[in-house]
Design a protein around this motif. Structure first.
Motif, PDB file in Angstrom:
ATOM      1  N   SER A  21       8.874  14.573 -23.440  1.00  0.00           N
ATOM      2  CA  SER A  21       8.285  13.486 -23.438  1.00  0.00           C
ATOM      3  C   SER A  21       9.130  12.375 -22.718  1.00  0.00           C
ATOM      4  O   SER A  21      10.362  12.345 -22.860  1.00  0.00           O
ATOM      5  CB  SER A  21       7.927  12.972 -24.670  1.00  0.00           C
ATOM      6  N   ILE A  22       8.668  11.686 -21.815  1.00  0.00           N
ATOM      7  CA  ILE A  22       9.470  10.495 -21.358  1.00  0.00           C
ATOM      8  C   ILE A  22       9.814   9.326 -22.859  1.00  0.00           C
ATOM      9  O   ILE A  22      11.112   9.171 -22.438  1.00  0.00           O
ATOM     10  CB  ILE A  22       8.540   9.620 -20.056  1.00  0.00           C
ATOM     11  N   ALA A  23       8.955   9.346 -23.435  1.00  0.00           N
ATOM     12  CA  ALA A  23       9.350   8.447 -24.590  1.00  0.00           C
ATOM     13  C   ALA A  23      10.486   9.162 -25.278  1.00  0.00           C
ATOM     14  O   ALA A  23      11.537   8.205 -25.802  1.00  0.00           O
ATOM     15  CB  ALA A  23       8.173   8.432 -25.576  1.00  0.00           C
ATOM     16  N   TRP A  24      10.664  10.512 -25.606  1.00  0.00           N
ATOM     17  CA  TRP A  24      11.844  11.173 -26.058  1.00  0.00           C
ATOM     18  C   TRP A  24      13.125  10.591 -25.150  1.00  0.00           C
ATOM     19  O   TRP A  24      13.906  10.236 -25.954  1.00  0.00           O
ATOM     20  CB  TRP A  24      11.582  12.590 -26.168  1.00  0.00           C
ATOM     21  N   LYS A  25      13.021  10.784 -24.216  1.00  0.00           N
ATOM     22  CA  LYS A  25      14.281  10.301 -23.241  1.00  0.00           C
ATOM     23  C   LYS A  25      14.707   8.866 -23.303  1.00  0.00           C
ATOM     24  O   LYS A  25      15.727   8.575 -23.327  1.00  0.00           O
ATOM     25  CB  LYS A  25      13.962  10.628 -21.655  1.00  0.00           C
ATOM     26  N   ASN A 190       5.397  -5.273 -18.736  1.00  0.00           N
ATOM     27  CA  ASN A 190       5.435  -4.889 -17.540  1.00  0.00           C
ATOM     28  C   ASN A 190       4.767  -3.337 -17.698  1.00  0.00           C
ATOM     29  O   ASN A 190       4.983  -2.863 -18.644  1.00  0.00           O
ATOM     30  CB  ASN A 190       6.560  -4.832 -16.698  1.00  0.00           C
ATOM     31  N   THR A 191       4.500  -2.623 -16.534  1.00  0.00           N
ATOM     32  CA  THR A 191       3.933  -1.327 -16.551  1.00  0.00           C
ATOM     33  C   THR A 191       5.157  -0.666 -15.410  1.00  0.00           C
ATOM     34  O   THR A 191       5.288  -0.985 -14.560  1.00  0.00           O
ATOM     35  CB  THR A 191       2.534  -1.066 -16.200  1.00  0.00           C
ATOM     36  N   VAL A 192       5.459   0.548 -15.775  1.00  0.00           N
ATOM     37  CA  VAL A 192       6.056   1.495 -14.835  1.00  0.00           C
ATOM     38  C   VAL A 192       5.301   2.687 -14.218  1.00  0.00           C
ATOM     39  O   VAL A 192       4.783   3.508 -15.197  1.00  0.00           O
ATOM     40  CB  VAL A 192       7.641   2.145 -15.664  1.00  0.00           C
ATOM     41  N   SER A 193       5.164   2.639 -13.108  1.00  0.00           N
ATOM     42  CA  SER A 193       4.268   3.651 -12.365  1.00  0.00           C
ATOM     43  C   SER A 193       5.274   4.874 -12.259  1.00  0.00           C
ATOM     44  O   SER A 193       6.016   4.736 -11.015  1.00  0.00           O
ATOM     45  CB  SER A 193       3.575   3.262 -11.233  1.00  0.00           C
ATOM     46  N   GLN A 194       5.331   5.804 -12.862  1.00  0.00           N
ATOM     47  CA  GLN A 194       6.218   6.940 -12.738  1.00  0.00           C
ATOM     48  C   GLN A 194       5.596   8.195 -11.864  1.00  0.00           C
ATOM     49  O   GLN A 194       4.390   8.270 -11.640  1.00  0.00           O
ATOM     50  CB  GLN A 194       6.506   7.405 -14.276  1.00  0.00           C
ATOM     51  N   SER A 195       6.471   8.839 -11.228  1.00  0.00           N
ATOM     52  CA  SER A 195       6.430   9.986 -10.474  1.00  0.00           C
ATOM     53  C   SER A 195       5.407  11.170 -11.451  1.00  0.00           C
ATOM     54  O   SER A 195       5.498  10.985 -12.554  1.00  0.00           O
ATOM     55  CB  SER A 195       7.698  10.685  -9.923  1.00  0.00           C
ATOM     56  N   PRO A 196       4.799  12.023 -10.626  1.00  0.00           N
ATOM     57  CA  PRO A 196       4.004  13.006 -11.737  1.00  0.00           C
ATOM     58  C   PRO A 196       5.259  13.497 -12.493  1.00  0.00           C
ATOM     59  O   PRO A 196       6.102  13.930 -11.816  1.00  0.00           O
ATOM     60  CB  PRO A 196       3.459  13.941 -10.639  1.00  0.00           C
ATOM     61  N   THR A 197       5.095  13.766 -13.759  1.00  0.00           N
ATOM     62  CA  THR A 197       6.101  14.256 -14.470  1.00  0.00           C
ATOM     63  C   THR A 197       5.468  15.501 -15.455  1.00  0.00           C
ATOM     64  O   THR A 197       4.659  15.327 -16.021  1.00  0.00           O
ATOM     65  CB  THR A 197       6.713  13.067 -15.266  1.00  0.00           C
ATOM     66  N   GLY A 222      12.471  12.045  -3.504  1.00  0.00           N
ATOM     67  CA  GLY A 222      12.058  13.208  -4.279  1.00  0.00           C
ATOM     68  C   GLY A 222      11.397  12.490  -5.647  1.00  0.00           C
ATOM     69  O   GLY A 222      11.376  11.362  -5.913  1.00  0.00           O
ATOM     70  N   ASN A 223      10.749  13.429  -6.385  1.00  0.00           N
ATOM     71  CA  ASN A 223      10.288  12.978  -7.687  1.00  0.00           C
ATOM     72  C   ASN A 223      11.360  12.413  -8.715  1.00  0.00           C
ATOM     73  O   ASN A 223      12.351  12.989  -8.708  1.00  0.00           O
ATOM     74  CB  ASN A 223       9.330  14.080  -8.419  1.00  0.00           C
ATOM     75  N   ALA A 224      10.941  11.493  -9.435  1.00  0.00           N
ATOM     76  CA  ALA A 224      11.801  10.881 -10.345  1.00  0.00           C
ATOM     77  C   ALA A 224      11.523  11.766 -11.652  1.00  0.00           C
ATOM     78  O   ALA A 224      10.423  11.985 -12.244  1.00  0.00           O
ATOM     79  CB  ALA A 224      11.376   9.404 -10.864  1.00  0.00           C
ATOM     80  N   SER A 225      12.576  11.856 -12.409  1.00  0.00           N
ATOM     81  CA  SER A 225      12.475  12.775 -13.534  1.00  0.00           C
ATOM     82  C   SER A 225      12.305  12.118 -14.785  1.00  0.00           C
ATOM     83  O   SER A 225      12.520  10.704 -14.724  1.00  0.00           O
ATOM     84  CB  SER A 225      13.738  13.616 -13.869  1.00  0.00           C
ATOM     85  N   ALA A 226      11.855  12.443 -15.792  1.00  0.00           N
ATOM     86  CA  ALA A 226      11.932  11.819 -17.242  1.00  0.00           C
ATOM     87  C   ALA A 226      12.788  11.127 -17.727  1.00  0.00           C
ATOM     88  O   ALA A 226      12.948  10.009 -17.935  1.00  0.00           O
ATOM     89  CB  ALA A 226      11.145  13.035 -18.415  1.00  0.00           C
ATOM     90  N   ASP A 227      14.148  11.787 -17.394  1.00  0.00           N
ATOM     91  CA  ASP A 227      15.219  11.131 -17.816  1.00  0.00           C
ATOM     92  C   ASP A 227      15.873   9.960 -16.652  1.00  0.00           C
ATOM     93  O   ASP A 227      16.028   8.999 -17.289  1.00  0.00           O
ATOM     94  CB  ASP A 227      16.521  12.010 -17.666  1.00  0.00           C
ATOM     95  N   ASP A 228      15.113  10.032 -15.315  1.00  0.00           N
ATOM     96  CA  ASP A 228      15.246   8.954 -14.412  1.00  0.00           C
ATOM     97  C   ASP A 228      14.568   7.853 -15.134  1.00  0.00           C
ATOM     98  O   ASP A 228      15.353   6.689 -14.713  1.00  0.00           O
ATOM     99  CB  ASP A 228      14.765   9.366 -13.093  1.00  0.00           C
ATOM    100  N   ASN A 248       3.630  -4.405 -11.964  1.00  0.00           N
ATOM    101  CA  ASN A 248       3.577  -3.012 -12.068  1.00  0.00           C
ATOM    102  C   ASN A 248       4.659  -2.420 -11.057  1.00  0.00           C
ATOM    103  O   ASN A 248       4.441  -2.692  -9.878  1.00  0.00           O
ATOM    104  CB  ASN A 248       2.064  -2.536 -11.508  1.00  0.00           C
ATOM    105  N   LEU A 249       5.538  -1.834 -11.777  1.00  0.00           N
ATOM    106  CA  LEU A 249       6.963  -1.267 -10.963  1.00  0.00           C
ATOM    107  C   LEU A 249       6.859   0.145 -10.738  1.00  0.00           C
ATOM    108  O   LEU A 249       6.895   0.761 -11.554  1.00  0.00           O
ATOM    109  CB  LEU A 249       7.950  -1.823 -11.745  1.00  0.00           C
ATOM    110  N   PHE A 250       6.822   0.665  -9.560  1.00  0.00           N
ATOM    111  CA  PHE A 250       6.996   2.062  -9.010  1.00  0.00           C
ATOM    112  C   PHE A 250       8.090   2.594  -9.125  1.00  0.00           C
ATOM    113  O   PHE A 250       9.087   1.961  -8.680  1.00  0.00           O
ATOM    114  CB  PHE A 250       6.436   2.082  -7.508  1.00  0.00           C
ATOM    115  N   HIS A 251       8.328   3.741  -9.849  1.00  0.00           N
ATOM    116  CA  HIS A 251       9.261   4.362  -9.872  1.00  0.00           C
ATOM    117  C   HIS A 251       9.144   6.087  -9.530  1.00  0.00           C
ATOM    118  O   HIS A 251       8.912   6.792 -10.367  1.00  0.00           O
ATOM    119  CB  HIS A 251       9.709   4.435 -11.392  1.00  0.00           C
TER     120      HIS A 251
END
Length: 283
Positions: A21-25, A190-197, A222-228, A248-251
């Motif tokens: 989970s991203i929340a875990w990280k 804010n919202t963070v628009s994350q890579s497919p994870t 490359g894709n951003a990881s959950a830790d990123d 809306n911030l793209f990551h």
């Protein structure tokens, strides 16, 4: 390496299920950066996941709450403020689920009761969280609220289904409430628009492996990881981004600014060669 970005800050983290989970990280990194946290998830998610392990590592209480229930959220905010001895500084909303996706219903054959649940769980819960926190004056001035989203809110991505509609609504809520909360209390949203994870929820999306591969080939970084993602979210909780709100911030490693990369174009070209050869052999 820790930078003490959140030294002295306190926050509430929604949605940690397991180590994927991203929340875990985010929870782990927040504590590393000096924050105290409270963890929350639904009772069934707490039973199914391993959040108790995270709680022990982070020295954080786990308070069960259904984010679609205002009553549960009121109890959650009250208990969180009691634990911290007053207001806190940040909230992470990392919640999303589509019954239509889970049941294999495609976008042109949605079950509308399921759709209502998708929107309630994945987007309207964000409004409920913010509204309850504001009414209870739970967040310190210059606090920060962040929700996780995905580029399917802006672009059609096959298989993302009604979650795309939910993410579009989520981002709208961030803007609308960002104005109100920012004007009144300087709380930024804010919202963070994350890579497919490949989280537990993400793996349920149709064609997720192909989507991961495509995004990896197209994104220059490359894709951003959950830790990123966790590292980026922490900057939004910190005092370094005090004037960033309603964004809306793209990551995503640059994916959102790309058309077609050389890698993807080469792969596409090879696919066409195979297709033309198949046609030739069939003649």
């Amino acid at each position: 390496m820790a930078y003490n970005l959140l030294k002295g800050k306190k926050g509430l983290v929604f949605g940690a299920l397991n180590e994927q989970s991203i929340a875990w990280k985010v929870a782990q990194r927040a504590v590393e950066e000096g924050a105290e946290i409270v963890l929350t998830n639904t009772p069934v998610s707490i039973r199914m996941g391993t959040i108790d392990e995270l709680a022990k590592a982070c020295n954080a209480p786990v308070i069960a709450a259904d984010a679609t229930s205002v009553k549960d959220l009121e109890n959650l905010i009250d208990q969180t403020m009691e634990h911290f001895g007053g207001k806190f500084d940040f909230i992470l909303h990392s919640i999303g689920m589509s019954p239509n996706v889970r049941k294999g219903r495609t976008y042109d054959d949605l079950d509308y009761d399921y759709l209502a649940k998708t929107l309630d769980i994945s987007a309207i819960s964000f409004h409920k969280v913010i509204q309850v926190a504001r009414k209870k004056d739970a967040i310190n001035d210059w606090g920060s609220i962040v929700a996780l989203t995905y580029i399917a809110a802006q672009r059609t991505l096959y298989g993302y289904n009604d979650m795309a509609d939910a993410k579009a609504l989520l981002e709208s809520i961030a803007r609308s409430f960002g104005y109100i909360y920012g004007r009144e209390k300087c709380v930024r949203i804010n919202t963070v628009s994350q890579s497919p994870t490949p989280t537990t929820a993400g793996k349920g999306v149709l064609g997720m492996e192909d989507l991961l591969d495509y995004a990896e080939r197209v994104s220059p970084l490359g894709n951003a990881s959950a830790d990123d993602c966790a590292g980026y979210v922490l900057t939004l909780f910190s005092d370094l981004t005090r004037k960033v709100t309603m964004q809306n911030l793209f990551h995503d490693g640059g994916f959102s600014s790309m058309g077609m990369s050389r890698k993807a174009m080469t792969t596409y070209g090879k696919g066409l060669e195979v297709e033309y050869e198949d046609i030739r052999l069939k003649k």
